[in-house]
Design a protein around this motif. Structure first.
Motif, PDB file in Angstrom:
ATOM      1  N   SER A  28       0.911  -1.039   0.020  1.00  0.00           N
ATOM      2  CA  SER A  28       0.136  -0.008  -0.116  1.00  0.00           C
ATOM      3  C   SER A  28       1.089   1.122  -0.018  1.00  0.00           C
ATOM      4  N   PRO A  29       0.444   2.328  -0.288  1.00  0.00           N
ATOM      5  CA  PRO A  29       1.158   3.630  -0.299  1.00  0.00           C
ATOM      6  C   PRO A  29       1.848   3.794   1.311  1.00  0.00           C
ATOM      7  N   ALA A  30       1.341   3.316   2.242  1.00  0.00           N
ATOM      8  CA  ALA A  30       1.790   3.365   3.621  1.00  0.00           C
ATOM      9  C   ALA A  30       2.697   2.248   3.957  1.00  0.00           C
ATOM     10  N   GLY A  31       3.191   1.520   2.654  1.00  0.00           N
ATOM     11  CA  GLY A  31       3.993   0.465   3.056  1.00  0.00           C
ATOM     12  C   GLY A  31       3.489  -0.869   3.612  1.00  0.00           C
ATOM     13  N   GLN A  32       2.350  -1.048   3.912  1.00  0.00           N
ATOM     14  CA  GLN A  32       1.399  -2.155   4.367  1.00  0.00           C
ATOM     15  C   GLN A  32       1.203  -3.360   3.274  1.00  0.00           C
ATOM     16  N   THR A  33       1.541  -4.603   3.637  1.00  0.00           N
ATOM     17  CA  THR A  33       1.262  -5.731   2.717  1.00  0.00           C
ATOM     18  C   THR A  33      -0.266  -5.662   2.416  1.00  0.00           C
ATOM     19  N   GLU A  34      -0.675  -5.811   1.253  1.00  0.00           N
ATOM     20  CA  GLU A  34      -2.203  -5.841   0.916  1.00  0.00           C
ATOM     21  C   GLU A  34      -2.149  -7.319   0.127  1.00  0.00           C
ATOM     22  N   VAL A  35      -3.216  -8.210  -0.015  1.00  0.00           N
ATOM     23  CA  VAL A  35      -3.596  -9.173  -0.689  1.00  0.00           C
ATOM     24  C   VAL A  35      -5.051  -8.941  -1.479  1.00  0.00           C
ATOM     25  N   LEU A  36      -5.141  -9.321  -2.681  1.00  0.00           N
ATOM     26  CA  LEU A  36      -6.430  -9.269  -3.246  1.00  0.00           C
ATOM     27  C   LEU A  36      -7.337 -10.352  -2.865  1.00  0.00           C
ATOM     28  N   VAL A  37      -8.594 -10.245  -2.460  1.00  0.00           N
ATOM     29  CA  VAL A  37      -9.618 -11.202  -2.136  1.00  0.00           C
ATOM     30  C   VAL A  37     -10.632 -10.797  -3.244  1.00  0.00           C
ATOM     31  N   VAL A  38     -11.470 -12.030  -3.703  1.00  0.00           N
ATOM     32  CA  VAL A  38     -12.352 -11.846  -4.612  1.00  0.00           C
ATOM     33  C   VAL A  38     -13.780 -12.326  -4.032  1.00  0.00           C
ATOM     34  N   HIS A  39     -14.854 -11.798  -4.237  1.00  0.00           N
ATOM     35  CA  HIS A  39     -16.277 -12.259  -3.940  1.00  0.00           C
ATOM     36  C   HIS A  39     -16.846 -12.711  -4.770  1.00  0.00           C
ATOM     37  N   ARG A  40     -17.318 -14.119  -4.757  1.00  0.00           N
ATOM     38  CA  ARG A  40     -18.291 -14.798  -5.623  1.00  0.00           C
ATOM     39  C   ARG A  40     -19.733 -14.764  -5.248  1.00  0.00           C
ATOM     40  N   PRO A  41     -20.560 -14.525  -6.441  1.00  0.00           N
ATOM     41  CA  PRO A  41     -22.086 -14.551  -6.225  1.00  0.00           C
ATOM     42  C   PRO A  41     -22.725 -15.529  -5.360  1.00  0.00           C
ATOM     43  N   ARG A  42     -22.066 -16.588  -5.154  1.00  0.00           N
ATOM     44  CA  ARG A  42     -22.772 -17.756  -4.262  1.00  0.00           C
ATOM     45  C   ARG A  42     -22.431 -17.087  -2.817  1.00  0.00           C
ATOM     46  N   ASP A  43     -21.896 -16.201  -2.588  1.00  0.00           N
ATOM     47  CA  ASP A  43     -21.504 -15.501  -1.492  1.00  0.00           C
ATOM     48  C   ASP A  43     -20.172 -16.105  -0.606  1.00  0.00           C
ATOM     49  N   ASP A  44     -19.044 -15.991  -1.156  1.00  0.00           N
ATOM     50  CA  ASP A  44     -17.853 -16.569  -0.289  1.00  0.00           C
ATOM     51  C   ASP A  44     -16.951 -15.567  -0.827  1.00  0.00           C
ATOM     52  N   TRP A  45     -15.915 -15.321  -0.043  1.00  0.00           N
ATOM     53  CA  TRP A  45     -14.713 -14.523  -0.375  1.00  0.00           C
ATOM     54  C   TRP A  45     -13.528 -15.660  -0.274  1.00  0.00           C
ATOM     55  N   SER A  46     -12.522 -15.498  -1.602  1.00  0.00           N
ATOM     56  CA  SER A  46     -11.662 -16.494  -1.398  1.00  0.00           C
ATOM     57  C   SER A  46     -10.513 -15.447  -2.295  1.00  0.00           C
ATOM     58  N   PHE A  47      -9.583 -16.318  -2.776  1.00  0.00           N
ATOM     59  CA  PHE A  47      -8.630 -15.854  -3.824  1.00  0.00           C
ATOM     60  C   PHE A  47      -9.049 -16.377  -5.353  1.00  0.00           C
ATOM     61  N   PRO A  48      -8.504 -15.630  -6.155  1.00  0.00           N
ATOM     62  CA  PRO A  48      -8.743 -16.033  -7.671  1.00  0.00           C
ATOM     63  C   PRO A  48      -8.156 -17.364  -7.995  1.00  0.00           C
ATOM     64  N   LYS A  49      -9.089 -18.109  -8.430  1.00  0.00           N
ATOM     65  CA  LYS A  49      -8.626 -19.571  -8.738  1.00  0.00           C
ATOM     66  C   LYS A  49      -9.717 -20.277  -9.687  1.00  0.00           C
ATOM     67  N   GLY A  50      -9.215 -21.557 -10.173  1.00  0.00           N
ATOM     68  CA  GLY A  50     -10.257 -22.046 -11.027  1.00  0.00           C
ATOM     69  C   GLY A  50      -9.835 -23.650 -11.625  1.00  0.00           C
ATOM     70  N   LYS A  51     -10.562 -24.416 -12.134  1.00  0.00           N
ATOM     71  CA  LYS A  51     -10.141 -25.548 -12.767  1.00  0.00           C
ATOM     72  C   LYS A  51      -9.336 -25.458 -13.988  1.00  0.00           C
ATOM     73  N   CYS A  52      -8.314 -26.396 -13.897  1.00  0.00           N
ATOM     74  CA  CYS A  52      -7.468 -26.575 -15.232  1.00  0.00           C
ATOM     75  C   CYS A  52      -8.150 -27.050 -16.340  1.00  0.00           C
ATOM     76  N   GLU A  91      -6.940  -8.202   7.773  1.00  0.00           N
ATOM     77  CA  GLU A  91      -8.377  -7.943   7.412  1.00  0.00           C
ATOM     78  C   GLU A  91      -8.786  -8.959   6.490  1.00  0.00           C
ATOM     79  N   ALA A  92      -7.712  -9.327   5.537  1.00  0.00           N
ATOM     80  CA  ALA A  92      -8.136 -10.559   4.691  1.00  0.00           C
ATOM     81  C   ALA A  92      -8.333 -11.812   5.140  1.00  0.00           C
ATOM     82  N   ALA A  93      -7.371 -12.126   6.182  1.00  0.00           N
ATOM     83  CA  ALA A  93      -7.611 -13.449   7.271  1.00  0.00           C
ATOM     84  C   ALA A  93      -9.075 -13.258   7.531  1.00  0.00           C
ATOM     85  N   ARG A  94      -9.757 -12.232   8.191  1.00  0.00           N
ATOM     86  CA  ARG A  94     -10.921 -12.369   8.880  1.00  0.00           C
ATOM     87  C   ARG A  94     -12.108 -12.135   7.632  1.00  0.00           C
TER      88      ARG A  94
END
Length: 148
Positions: A24-48, A119-122
Motif C-alpha cells: 500500500s502507499p503506507a508500506g503495508q502488505t495487501e492481498v487481493l480477495v475476490v467475492h463470488r456471487p454464491r457469497d464467499d470470499w476467496s482468492f482467484p482460482k479455477g479448474k484446469c 483483514e483479509a484473514a478475517r
C-alpha cells in the motif's frame, strides 16, 4: 514442489490460483480477495483445462477473475478439500504481483478488494484459504518481500 500431473491424482478436480500481493502507499502488505456471487470470499482460482499446465491455469484464472495480468512468484503449495459437489479437489497456489490490467468484475466474481493481511484473514470464507494466506505471508517474510 513436484507437479500433480495434468490429469490430477485419484480422480481429483485439479485447479490453480494466485495470491496477488502489493505494498500500500503506507508500506503495508495487501492481498487481493475476490467475492463470488454464491457469497464467499476467496482468492482467484479455477479448474484446469484439459492438458493445461497448473501455472498456466493459475495465470489464466487470475486474469479471468480479476482483470489483472499477473507475474508469478514462488509456489505456495497446494490445498486439498472436498468441493461443493462432493468431489476431492486440489488447488496449487502461487504468490503473484500485478504486471498490468484493470480490476474487472464478471459473472464469476462480483467484487474485488485489496486488504491488509489481517483483514483479509478475517474476510476469507474458508480455512483452506487462510492457510494459503499464512503460507504467502511466511514466504514474503522469509524472502524480504521478494516472493514475486
Amino acid at each position: 514442489m513436484s507437479g500433480l500431473g495434468k490429469a490430477g491424482r485419484g480422480g481429483e478436480v485439479r485447479a490453480a490460483g494466485g495470491v496477488l500481493w502489493r505494498r500500500s502507499p503506507a508500506g503495508q502488505t495487501e492481498v487481493l480477495v475476490v467475492h463470488r456471487p454464491r457469497d464467499d470470499w476467496s482468492f482467484p482460482k479455477g479448474k484446469c483445462e484439459r492438458d493445461e499446465d497448473d501455472l498456466a491455469c493459475a495465470l489464466r484464472e487470475v486474469e479471468e477473475e480479476t482483470g489483472y495480468v499477473a507475474r508469478p512468484g514462488r509456489e505456495l503449495g497446494f490445498s486439498r478439500y472436498v468441493d461443493g459437489r462432493g468431489r476431492p479437489k486440489v488447488v496449487r497456489w502461487w504468490a503473484m504481483t500485478v504486471e498490468r490490467g484493470e480490476p474487472t468484475v464478471n459473472d464469476e466474481v462480483d467484487e474485488l478488494r485489496w486488504l491488509p493481511v489481517d483483514e483479509a484473514a478475517r474476510t476469507l470464507s474458508y480455512d483452506t484459504d487462510r492457510h494459503v494466506l499464512r503460507q504467502a505471508v511466511s514466504l514474503l517474510d522469509a524472502l524480504g518481500d521478494a516472493g514475486s
